[in-house]
Design a protein around this motif. Sequence first.
Motif, PDB file in Angstrom:
ATOM      1  N   THR A  93       0.870  -1.181   0.000  1.00 54.85           N
ATOM      2  CA  THR A  93       0.000   0.000   0.000  1.00 54.85           C
ATOM      3  C   THR A  93       0.909   1.234   0.000  1.00 54.85           C
ATOM      4  N   GLY A  94       0.495   2.262  -0.727  1.00 52.99           N
ATOM      5  CA  GLY A  94       1.350   3.448  -0.820  1.00 52.99           C
ATOM      6  C   GLY A  94       2.605   3.164  -1.639  1.00 52.99           C
ATOM      7  N   GLY A  95       2.522   2.180  -2.534  1.00 58.90           N
ATOM      8  CA  GLY A  95       3.710   1.710  -3.263  1.00 58.90           C
ATOM      9  C   GLY A  95       4.190   2.619  -4.370  1.00 58.90           C
ATOM     10  N   GLY A 114       4.473   5.790  -3.645  1.00 60.96           N
ATOM     11  CA  GLY A 114       5.071   6.875  -2.862  1.00 60.96           C
ATOM     12  C   GLY A 114       6.589   6.741  -2.774  1.00 60.96           C
ATOM     13  N   TYR A 115       7.170   7.642  -2.001  1.00 59.70           N
ATOM     14  CA  TYR A 115       8.634   7.759  -1.934  1.00 59.70           C
ATOM     15  C   TYR A 115       9.288   6.462  -1.410  1.00 59.70           C
ATOM     16  N   ILE A 116       8.965   6.065  -0.210  1.00 60.44           N
ATOM     17  CA  ILE A 116       9.638   4.888   0.374  1.00 60.44           C
ATOM     18  C   ILE A 116       9.071   3.607  -0.264  1.00 60.44           C
ATOM     19  N   GLY A 117       7.757   3.627  -0.526  1.00 62.59           N
ATOM     20  CA  GLY A 117       7.116   2.454  -1.124  1.00 62.59           C
ATOM     21  C   GLY A 117       7.738   2.092  -2.464  1.00 62.59           C
ATOM     22  N   SER A 118       7.986   3.088  -3.325  1.00 66.21           N
ATOM     23  CA  SER A 118       8.501   2.777  -4.667  1.00 66.21           C
ATOM     24  C   SER A 118       9.900   2.158  -4.574  1.00 66.21           C
ATOM     25  N   ALA A 128      -1.241  -0.818  -4.089  1.00 66.46           N
ATOM     26  CA  ALA A 128      -2.548  -0.189  -3.895  1.00 66.46           C
ATOM     27  C   ALA A 128      -2.304   1.244  -3.426  1.00 66.46           C
ATOM     28  N   ASP A 129      -2.760   2.206  -4.195  1.00 66.73           N
ATOM     29  CA  ASP A 129      -2.476   3.611  -3.872  1.00 66.73           C
ATOM     30  C   ASP A 129      -3.581   4.467  -4.482  1.00 66.73           C
ATOM     31  N   ASN A 130      -3.962   5.538  -3.795  1.00 68.07           N
ATOM     32  CA  ASN A 130      -4.964   6.438  -4.397  1.00 68.07           C
ATOM     33  C   ASN A 130      -4.305   7.631  -5.091  1.00 68.07           C
ATOM     34  N   LEU A 131      -2.973   7.658  -5.133  1.00 68.91           N
ATOM     35  CA  LEU A 131      -2.190   8.688  -5.838  1.00 68.91           C
ATOM     36  C   LEU A 131      -2.404  10.078  -5.242  1.00 68.91           C
ATOM     37  N   ARG A 152      -8.743  10.125   9.989  1.00 68.38           N
ATOM     38  CA  ARG A 152      -9.593   9.319   9.095  1.00 68.38           C
ATOM     39  C   ARG A 152      -8.721   8.537   8.111  1.00 68.38           C
ATOM     40  N   ASN A 153      -7.803   9.228   7.461  1.00 68.67           N
ATOM     41  CA  ASN A 153      -7.002   8.560   6.434  1.00 68.67           C
ATOM     42  C   ASN A 153      -6.080   7.491   7.033  1.00 68.67           C
ATOM     43  N   ASN A 154      -5.294   7.887   8.004  1.00 69.23           N
ATOM     44  CA  ASN A 154      -4.241   6.973   8.473  1.00 69.23           C
ATOM     45  C   ASN A 154      -4.783   5.857   9.347  1.00 69.23           C
ATOM     46  N   SER A 170       4.718   1.055   8.537  1.00 68.40           N
ATOM     47  CA  SER A 170       5.621   2.213   8.550  1.00 68.40           C
ATOM     48  C   SER A 170       5.343   3.081   9.762  1.00 68.40           C
ATOM     49  N   SER A 171       6.178   2.969  10.780  1.00 65.95           N
ATOM     50  CA  SER A 171       6.057   3.886  11.902  1.00 65.95           C
ATOM     51  C   SER A 171       7.177   4.923  11.803  1.00 65.95           C
ATOM     52  N   SER A 172       7.367   5.688  12.856  1.00 65.25           N
ATOM     53  CA  SER A 172       8.291   6.819  12.773  1.00 65.25           C
ATOM     54  C   SER A 172       8.963   7.053  14.117  1.00 65.25           C
ATOM     55  N   THR A 178      -1.134   9.677  14.988  1.00 70.99           N
ATOM     56  CA  THR A 178      -1.641   8.536  14.195  1.00 70.99           C
ATOM     57  C   THR A 178      -0.645   7.379  14.246  1.00 70.99           C
ATOM     58  N   LYS A 179       0.651   7.685  14.311  1.00 71.87           N
ATOM     59  CA  LYS A 179       1.651   6.601  14.368  1.00 71.87           C
ATOM     60  C   LYS A 179       1.580   5.893  15.733  1.00 71.87           C
ATOM     61  N   GLN A 180       1.401   6.678  16.806  1.00 71.62           N
ATOM     62  CA  GLN A 180       1.299   6.058  18.137  1.00 71.62           C
ATOM     63  C   GLN A 180       0.046   5.201  18.239  1.00 71.62           C
ATOM     64  N   TYR A 206      10.972   4.492  11.292  1.00 72.49           N
ATOM     65  CA  TYR A 206      11.971   5.136  10.430  1.00 72.49           C
ATOM     66  C   TYR A 206      12.484   6.396  11.111  1.00 72.49           C
ATOM     67  N   PHE A 207      13.774   6.667  10.914  1.00 73.32           N
ATOM     68  CA  PHE A 207      14.309   7.954  11.351  1.00 73.32           C
ATOM     69  C   PHE A 207      14.121   8.935  10.176  1.00 73.32           C
ATOM     70  N   ASN A 208      15.127   9.538   9.612  1.00 71.14           N
ATOM     71  CA  ASN A 208      14.862  10.552   8.566  1.00 71.14           C
ATOM     72  C   ASN A 208      15.248  10.022   7.184  1.00 71.14           C
TER      73      ASN A 208
HETATM   74  P1  NAD Z   1       4.530   9.309   0.411  1.00 69.31           P
HETATM   75  O1  NAD Z   1       3.488  10.341   0.611  1.00 69.31           O
HETATM   76  O2  NAD Z   1       5.546   9.514  -0.648  1.00 69.31           O
HETATM   77  O3  NAD Z   1       3.842   7.888   0.152  1.00 69.31           O
HETATM   78  C1  NAD Z   1       2.614   7.530   0.747  1.00 69.31           C
HETATM   79  C2  NAD Z   1       1.731   6.980  -0.354  1.00 69.31           C
HETATM   80  O4  NAD Z   1       0.469   6.599   0.230  1.00 69.31           O
HETATM   81  C3  NAD Z   1       1.426   7.990  -1.441  1.00 69.31           C
HETATM   82  O5  NAD Z   1       1.694   7.396  -2.709  1.00 69.31           O
HETATM   83  C4  NAD Z   1      -0.075   8.308  -1.284  1.00 69.31           C
HETATM   84  O6  NAD Z   1      -0.684   8.578  -2.509  1.00 69.31           O
HETATM   85  C5  NAD Z   1      -0.569   7.019  -0.643  1.00 69.31           C
HETATM   86  N1  NAD Z   1      -1.774   7.155   0.176  1.00 69.31           N
HETATM   87  C6  NAD Z   1      -2.000   8.000   1.209  1.00 69.31           C
HETATM   88  N2  NAD Z   1      -3.232   7.795   1.719  1.00 69.31           N
HETATM   89  C7  NAD Z   1      -3.778   6.785   1.013  1.00 69.31           C
HETATM   90  C8  NAD Z   1      -5.030   6.116   1.063  1.00 69.31           C
HETATM   91  N3  NAD Z   1      -5.990   6.456   1.933  1.00 69.31           N
HETATM   92  N4  NAD Z   1      -5.274   5.117   0.178  1.00 69.31           N
HETATM   93  C9  NAD Z   1      -4.329   4.754  -0.730  1.00 69.31           C
HETATM   94  N5  NAD Z   1      -3.133   5.353  -0.826  1.00 69.31           N
HETATM   95  C10 NAD Z   1      -2.870   6.367   0.033  1.00 69.31           C
HETATM   96  O7  NAD Z   1       5.226   9.072   1.833  1.00 69.31           O
HETATM   97  P2  NAD Z   1       6.545   8.265   2.211  1.00 69.31           P
HETATM   98  O8  NAD Z   1       7.575   9.234   2.609  1.00 69.31           O
HETATM   99  O9  NAD Z   1       6.835   7.256   1.196  1.00 69.31           O
HETATM  100  O10 NAD Z   1       6.035   7.569   3.549  1.00 69.31           O
HETATM  101  C11 NAD Z   1       5.575   6.225   3.569  1.00 69.31           C
HETATM  102  C12 NAD Z   1       5.185   5.883   4.985  1.00 69.31           C
HETATM  103  O11 NAD Z   1       6.295   6.078   5.847  1.00 69.31           O
HETATM  104  C13 NAD Z   1       4.058   6.733   5.563  1.00 69.31           C
HETATM  105  O12 NAD Z   1       3.265   5.904   6.385  1.00 69.31           O
HETATM  106  C14 NAD Z   1       4.795   7.746   6.399  1.00 69.31           C
HETATM  107  O13 NAD Z   1       3.988   8.235   7.440  1.00 69.31           O
HETATM  108  C15 NAD Z   1       5.925   6.906   6.925  1.00 69.31           C
HETATM  109  N6  NAD Z   1       7.109   7.690   7.348  1.00 69.31           N
HETATM  110  C16 NAD Z   1       7.680   8.550   6.457  1.00 69.31           C
HETATM  111  C17 NAD Z   1       8.773   9.315   6.857  1.00 69.31           C
HETATM  112  C18 NAD Z   1       9.423  10.303   5.907  1.00 69.31           C
HETATM  113  O14 NAD Z   1      10.121  11.187   6.379  1.00 69.31           O
HETATM  114  N7  NAD Z   1       9.236  10.188   4.598  1.00 69.31           N
HETATM  115  C19 NAD Z   1       9.282   9.187   8.153  1.00 69.31           C
HETATM  116  C20 NAD Z   1       8.685   8.270   9.013  1.00 69.31           C
HETATM  117  C21 NAD Z   1       7.595   7.525   8.598  1.00 69.31           C
END
Ligand code: NAD
Length: 342
Positions: free
Chosen positions: A7-9, A11-15, A31-34, A100-102, A124-126, A154-156, A179-181
Amino acid sequence: MAKILVTGGTGYIGSHTVVELLKSNHEVVIADNLINSSIDVLDGIEKICGKRPDFVKIDLADSKAARDLFSTHKDLDAVIHFAALKAVGESVNHPLKYYRNNIFSLINVIEGITKQGISHLIFSSSCTVYGLPDRLPVTESTPVKSANSPYGNTKQIAEEILSESCSVNKNINCISLRYFNPVGAHESALIGELPLGVPNNLLPFITQTAAGLREQLSVFGDDYDTPDGTGVRDYIHVVDLAHAHMAALDRLIAQNNDTNYEVYNVGTGNGHSVMEVIQSFEKVSGVELSYKKVARREGDIAAIYADTSFAEQKLGWKAKLNLDAMTSSAWKWEQSLRSKKG
Ligand code: NAD
Ligand code: UFG
């Protein structure tokens, strides 16, 4: 080979994690809503791997849509749940949007895996769950402090939901990665971070400033109790972070986990100051960065970095890439974005 729902694949870390999964011959469904990513990311993934993952456009916070997703993908071995909104400042102004979202998305994922009998989940926590820690480095048993933003909350809450769900349902095996930074990009510069609007985070702000999109970087605070007075963080290369997911997945699939809910810090264990990041960036890019020291940003802490020994011991994972690799890959990605946009 396993079949993994990410899910969120897009996105940045997902891809970056999808790339590592495909390279290891796993089958991937994204699965992603973009809402915070682009469908074009699939092209970048395909160019790197020679394979294109399946993609489903879906809002995971919508329980009916999530039920449909899980009932049409019955043969999944694991879920890696990245999907979430992540802008700390926006969450302060729109808390319900974030809850709602997270939270709904997470509940829908847990219900989906429970119903389909899928046992493996990575979340994915933080490091934000540690708030302002009393002692550094932080270990997994450092107390969780009250969150200073709805996003952090939301993470807690998510970690509590996962821990409680695992304690009543022994068929679920879950790993939360704190995750850290995360920074940097894939070495190919075909995928990377795509911040919407003005970046809040340090590295995209630096690369956009160097690329001429922003006038000047503001260094938030130079009077912290740190070696050079600027904030210290544990920056981790996103490709190292992707590998941590592979290690967590291997542990779950091999059923090597000690308990059915485990939590790991995912950082390098090294703290770097804002000035060190700037110096590294200037060295690898050859660009002199325009920056100015200004007042502290509200809500920032002086320093945080991880004790990573638990992940090393149990996951057999350790970050390999240093700060220069992070800043140079981020710069290469920024330049590739600019060349595409002209
Ligand atoms: P990102 O925004 O690049 O990726 C998240 C993806 O989730 C996006 O593609 C977005 O379109 C999708 N998304 C969001 N809500 C959705 C929903 N309801 N249904 C379907 N898709 C949905 O973020 P990222 O940096 O890749 O972060 C990934 C995860 O890691 C997140 O849970 C984020 O909270 C967590 N995280 C990120 C960081 C950071 O600094 N990047 C640090 C700690 C934790
Ligand atoms: N910084 C600047 N100028 C900027 C941006 C950041 O000086 O323009 C500094 C910050 O003050 C901090 C460091 O750079 O010292 C890192 O800041 P980031 O915004 O990149 O990262 P944070 O550590 O503040 O935030 C990260 C995640 C959040 C998470 C938070 C809490 O991006 O999602 O950690 O752990 F909630």
